[in-house]
Design an enzyme around this catalytic site. Sequence first.
Site, PDB file in Angstrom:
ATOM      1  N   ARG A   1     -83.730  34.178 -51.172  1.00  0.00           N
ATOM      2  CA  ARG A   1     -83.524  32.762 -50.906  1.00  0.00           C
ATOM      3  C   ARG A   1     -84.639  32.192 -50.020  1.00  0.00           C
ATOM      4  O   ARG A   1     -84.764  30.985 -49.876  1.00  0.00           O
ATOM      5  CB  ARG A   1     -82.159  32.597 -50.198  1.00  0.00           C
ATOM      6  CG  ARG A   1     -81.808  31.178 -49.766  1.00  0.00           C
ATOM      7  CD  ARG A   1     -81.585  30.226 -50.932  1.00  0.00           C
ATOM      8  NE  ARG A   1     -81.362  28.879 -50.468  1.00  0.00           N
ATOM      9  CZ  ARG A   1     -81.201  27.833 -51.236  1.00  0.00           C
ATOM     10  NH1 ARG A   1     -81.240  27.977 -52.528  1.00  0.00           N
ATOM     11  NH2 ARG A   1     -81.004  26.637 -50.733  1.00  0.00           N
TER      12      ARG A   1
ATOM     13  N   GLY B   1     -75.553  22.989 -57.989  1.00  0.00           N
ATOM     14  CA  GLY B   1     -76.979  22.747 -57.901  1.00  0.00           C
ATOM     15  C   GLY B   1     -77.872  23.966 -57.771  1.00  0.00           C
ATOM     16  O   GLY B   1     -79.095  23.822 -57.804  1.00  0.00           O
ATOM     17  N   ASP B   2     -77.306  25.155 -57.637  1.00  0.00           N
ATOM     18  CA  ASP B   2     -78.159  26.324 -57.448  1.00  0.00           C
ATOM     19  C   ASP B   2     -77.487  27.605 -57.936  1.00  0.00           C
ATOM     20  O   ASP B   2     -77.472  28.616 -57.238  1.00  0.00           O
ATOM     21  CB  ASP B   2     -78.538  26.458 -55.966  1.00  0.00           C
ATOM     22  CG  ASP B   2     -79.701  27.418 -55.745  1.00  0.00           C
ATOM     23  OD1 ASP B   2     -80.424  27.702 -56.717  1.00  0.00           O
ATOM     24  OD2 ASP B   2     -79.885  27.885 -54.609  1.00  0.00           O
ATOM     25  N   LEU B   3     -76.957  27.569 -59.147  1.00  0.00           N
ATOM     26  CA  LEU B   3     -76.338  28.768 -59.713  1.00  0.00           C
ATOM     27  C   LEU B   3     -77.440  29.652 -60.298  1.00  0.00           C
ATOM     28  O   LEU B   3     -77.588  29.799 -61.512  1.00  0.00           O
ATOM     29  CB  LEU B   3     -75.302  28.388 -60.765  1.00  0.00           C
ATOM     30  CG  LEU B   3     -74.040  27.719 -60.218  1.00  0.00           C
ATOM     31  CD1 LEU B   3     -73.124  27.273 -61.359  1.00  0.00           C
ATOM     32  CD2 LEU B   3     -73.292  28.659 -59.276  1.00  0.00           C
ATOM     33  N   ASN B   4     -78.219  30.241 -59.390  1.00  0.00           N
ATOM     34  CA  ASN B   4     -79.300  31.107 -59.834  1.00  0.00           C
ATOM     35  C   ASN B   4     -78.850  32.565 -59.868  1.00  0.00           C
ATOM     36  O   ASN B   4     -77.720  32.893 -59.521  1.00  0.00           O
ATOM     37  CB  ASN B   4     -80.555  30.904 -58.969  1.00  0.00           C
ATOM     38  CG  ASN B   4     -80.368  31.368 -57.538  1.00  0.00           C
ATOM     39  OD1 ASN B   4     -79.926  32.488 -57.268  1.00  0.00           O
ATOM     40  ND2 ASN B   4     -80.724  30.516 -56.592  1.00  0.00           N
TER      41      ASN B   4
END
Length: 410
Positions: free
Chosen positions: A14, A261-264
């Site tokens: 991250r 917004g950030d389902l990585n």
Amino acid sequence: MPTRNIEEARIEDRLIRDSATLLLRESFLTINNTRDTMSSGNDCQAQTLTKPTFDERGAAELVDRVFGLKVSWISSLPSYDDQNFHVRVSAGGADEYVLKITNSEDSQEPELIEVQTQAMMFLSAQGFPSATPYLTKDGHIMSLESGGTGLGSKKYMVRLLTYLPGTPVAKITTNAQILYEIGRLAASVDKVLSEKFQHPSVKSLHRGQFIWNLANVPLLDQYIYALGQNKYRAVVEQVIEQFKGKVIPKLSSFRACINHGDLNDHNILVDSCFASLENPQYRVSGILDFSDMSYGYYVFEVAIAIMYMMIESPDPLSVGGHVLAGFESILPLTAEERGALFLLVSGRFAQSLVIAAHTALLYPENKAYLTITAKTGWKHLMTMFEVGQEAVEKKWFETAQAYTHHAPAP
């Protein structure tokens, strides 16, 4: 120990996003106020001044004083502008937590942090595997605290979140089954947040120039110089111009929602179930990092998920159809939304790659780390444009269509 290594890997992966967000926030302030270019010196100073400076002993004392828990083991986790500690306690519910100490600048936005935390609690109550806060001794979900080893007296928002076990998707070899499940997850999270989540400060999720909102791809114009003059820059310029002409005018026709917004691939944890070497099966065991939550559109979420699932895939162009099929099993896209999907996925690649290059210019000593994902990302973005939008969409949509005849068992 294994759990520590997994958690450290999550936070380390991250770093690029934490650092880029801080740098771009400072950059927006500079551009808006003075119209000058970004100063790396000023940004370094901002990071130094806002980042918490608790050592492990101070963090353990914070857990005791604020939450009333005795720490039996604590380890600092890598972070850029916040501080994170993996802690184990001797008593009280779950025995593992992540202590999150937010930087002093972001701590001045308590409404946003509270909404993000309340959303996590809401999703947990709805049956989703999201972390929940351990309440302070005063019964609150967070507390503004001073401390640290640095000079001056600054205040930091402190939370203690339950530790979620599992393996990041980035550490497994993805298959059609888990890609489909991730698509379902993306749709389900946004749908329940948009239809049922209520909070007096939910308006704080309207984050105008937040750089990671897909609607803000045109803002990359201000940072594209970091790419130099090469074939990569030409492709990104093409993405930005097509985004301006073909996506921005259609935003009003997309269905609005609250985006995670950030389902990585590092923010989704999985456990194996009924696994075999030939056909491993997975279930989602954790959803991490709600700091990119904002108002957006349903199609944004599926585009973001597709982009990040492509990163580590040996067959990246096949990924989109499986993720899309899972998403559309919950929320079928409209014709306008489907028509924008290629450029939205490309736009997310552009955001990630331009911001990485920009951050590497400011911190050249971290260039090797910052460009690890970029190497794969550039390859995939170039391949998308070489193959062409029509052919990529055909592959995605035909794969998704096949699921309507033989959908996986729930």
